[in-house]
Design an enzyme around this catalytic site. Structure first.
Site, PDB file in Angstrom:
ATOM      1  N   TYR A  56       0.851  -1.191   0.000  1.00  0.00           N
ATOM      2  CA  TYR A  56       0.000   0.000   0.000  1.00  0.00           C
ATOM      3  C   TYR A  56       0.889   1.243   0.000  1.00  0.00           C
ATOM      4  CZ  TYR A  56      -3.826  -3.160   1.343  1.00  0.00           C
ATOM      5  OH  TYR A  56      -4.756  -4.176   1.382  1.00  0.00           O
ATOM      6  N   SER A 202     -13.414  -4.436   1.250  1.00  0.00           N
ATOM      7  CA  SER A 202     -14.425  -3.779   0.399  1.00  0.00           C
ATOM      8  C   SER A 202     -15.839  -4.194   0.799  1.00  0.00           C
ATOM      9  CB  SER A 202     -14.173  -4.091  -1.077  1.00  0.00           C
ATOM     10  OG  SER A 202     -12.938  -3.564  -1.514  1.00  0.00           O
ATOM     11  N   PRO A 203     -16.169  -4.131   2.099  1.00  0.00           N
ATOM     12  CA  PRO A 203     -17.484  -4.602   2.553  1.00  0.00           C
ATOM     13  C   PRO A 203     -18.637  -3.679   2.175  1.00  0.00           C
ATOM     14  CG  PRO A 203     -16.302  -3.628   4.379  1.00  0.00           C
ATOM     15  CD  PRO A 203     -15.342  -3.674   3.226  1.00  0.00           C
ATOM     16  N   GLY A 205     -18.737  -2.514  -1.005  1.00  0.00           N
ATOM     17  CA  GLY A 205     -18.777  -2.611  -2.460  1.00  0.00           C
ATOM     18  C   GLY A 205     -18.103  -1.473  -3.187  1.00  0.00           C
ATOM     19  N   ARG A 206     -16.961  -0.997  -2.672  1.00  0.00           N
ATOM     20  CA  ARG A 206     -16.243   0.123  -3.281  1.00  0.00           C
ATOM     21  C   ARG A 206     -17.175   1.319  -3.463  1.00  0.00           C
ATOM     22  NH1 ARG A 206     -11.560  -2.625  -4.385  1.00  0.00           N
ATOM     23  NH2 ARG A 206     -11.829  -4.798  -4.969  1.00  0.00           N
TER      24      ARG A 206
END
Length: 329
Positions: A56, A202-203, A205-206
């Site tokens: 990252y 990504s819970p 959904g972005r």
């Protein structure tokens, strides 16, 4: 804030953690000066688990966290997970060799400024090395006291079972949300069977599962989403229509859409931990509230009536983005 055990014998952590990819430019320009405010807000909201990676920002996220910990002093208030295995080498984008894993671990320890990493993931499989061999290397780090537990990211259930036969695997990190339910085809069940945590990235959904979903125009400004199938026409228009219905349902239930999306993920099992990422404290507050929201069977039915399995239009990754994650079922 609900709590969950991280792995078979791991620490108790908040059910909602923080995905520190947001400390880099992955989803748009990041401001290092904002990071301490976010980390402080995490503590205020009861978030005790941080998830980062040496990939990252090529160490930037780890450095930001380490600088904050050093400035704060004392024992770290967070359980920290980081990852290894993604490289800049264009010929070998993934490296699971013992030498690379060992060198990268020492670099992560230095950036974070900790004596041991609580949870160390293999970020991507390197097919030049069998998973048993890689797990043996990681187990050596546990024996040396440099890490406390082992995890894998984006692997198949079969790979998880092979790795766990060598050494307990504490966690598997996979994309999991109302828009991406692939872990229900074996990963979630295998995690539950062996006592591992399923760490859902990504819970929301972005952002599709929030009150502020990205438009196609906005997505074109974000490198990861520019060519992502779900954010390209005609898929994005169809997905935004579903998102609007979900937002309306959340409003009717008296919560933010992100709060409801997180609560749904956590409802899927005691083994599930969510790690949403955001730069904005107001958004952080919304996802943290999902860690305290209980859903009834009727609530779940209403949610899945609006967003039935398979509603999302387009694959979650482009062909290029699919290089590395293991597909299954």
């Amino acid at each position: 804030m609900k709590t969950r055990k991280l792995g078979q014998d791991g620490p108790i952590v908040s059910a909602v953690g923080y995905g520190a990819m947001s400390f880099t430019d992955f989803y748009g320009p990041a401001n290092d000066a904002n990071a301490p405010k976010v980390l402080g807000a995490c503590l205020d909201l009861g978030i005790t688990h941080l998830d980062t990676s040496n990939a990252y920002g090529m160490g930037r996220s780890e450095t930001v966290i380490g600088d904050w910990l050093r400035a704060r002093g004392g024992v770290s208030p967070f359980t920290i997970a980081t990852k290894v295995g993604i490289t800049r080498d264009p010929e070998h984008r993934f490296n699971n060799s013992p030498e690379h894993l060992s060198q990268s671990l020492d670099e992560s320890l230095k950036r974070l400024g900790v004596e041991a990493i609580d949870l160390y993931y293999v970020h991507r499989r390197d097919t030049r090395h069998e998973i048993e061999e890689v797990t043996e290397t990681m187990a050596g780090f546990v024996k040396a006291g440099k890490i406390k537990a082992i995890g894998y990211s984006e692997i198949a259930p079969s790979s998880l079972r092979r790795a766990h036969a060598v050494h307990p695997i504490a966690a598997v990190q996979s994309e999991y949300s109302l828009s991406t339910r692939a872990p229900e085809l074996g990963v979630k069940q295998t995690c539950a069977a062996i006592g591992a945590s399923l760490v859902a990235f990504s819970p929301v959904g972005r952002a599709l599962l929030t009150d502020r979903p990205h438009s196609r125009e906005t997505a074109q400004t974000l490198p990861f989403l520019t060519n992502n199938p779900r954010f390209m026409e005609p898929n994005i228009s169809a997905n935004l229509a579903y998102s609007a219905k979900f937002c309306a349902l959340a409003a009717d239930m008296g919560v933010a859409a992100a709060t409801l999306a997180i609560a749904w993920v956590l409802h899927q099992g005691e083994e599930v931990v969510a790690i949403p990422g955001t730069r904005h404290i107001a958004h952080l507050d919304e996802v943290a509230k999902g860690g305290a929201l209980d859903l009834s069977a009727e609530d779940i039915a209403r949610i899945e009536a609006v967003l039935p399995v398979g509603w999302a239009h387009g694959d979650r990754y482009s062909a290029a983005q699919w290089v590395g994650p293991e597909r299954y079922c």
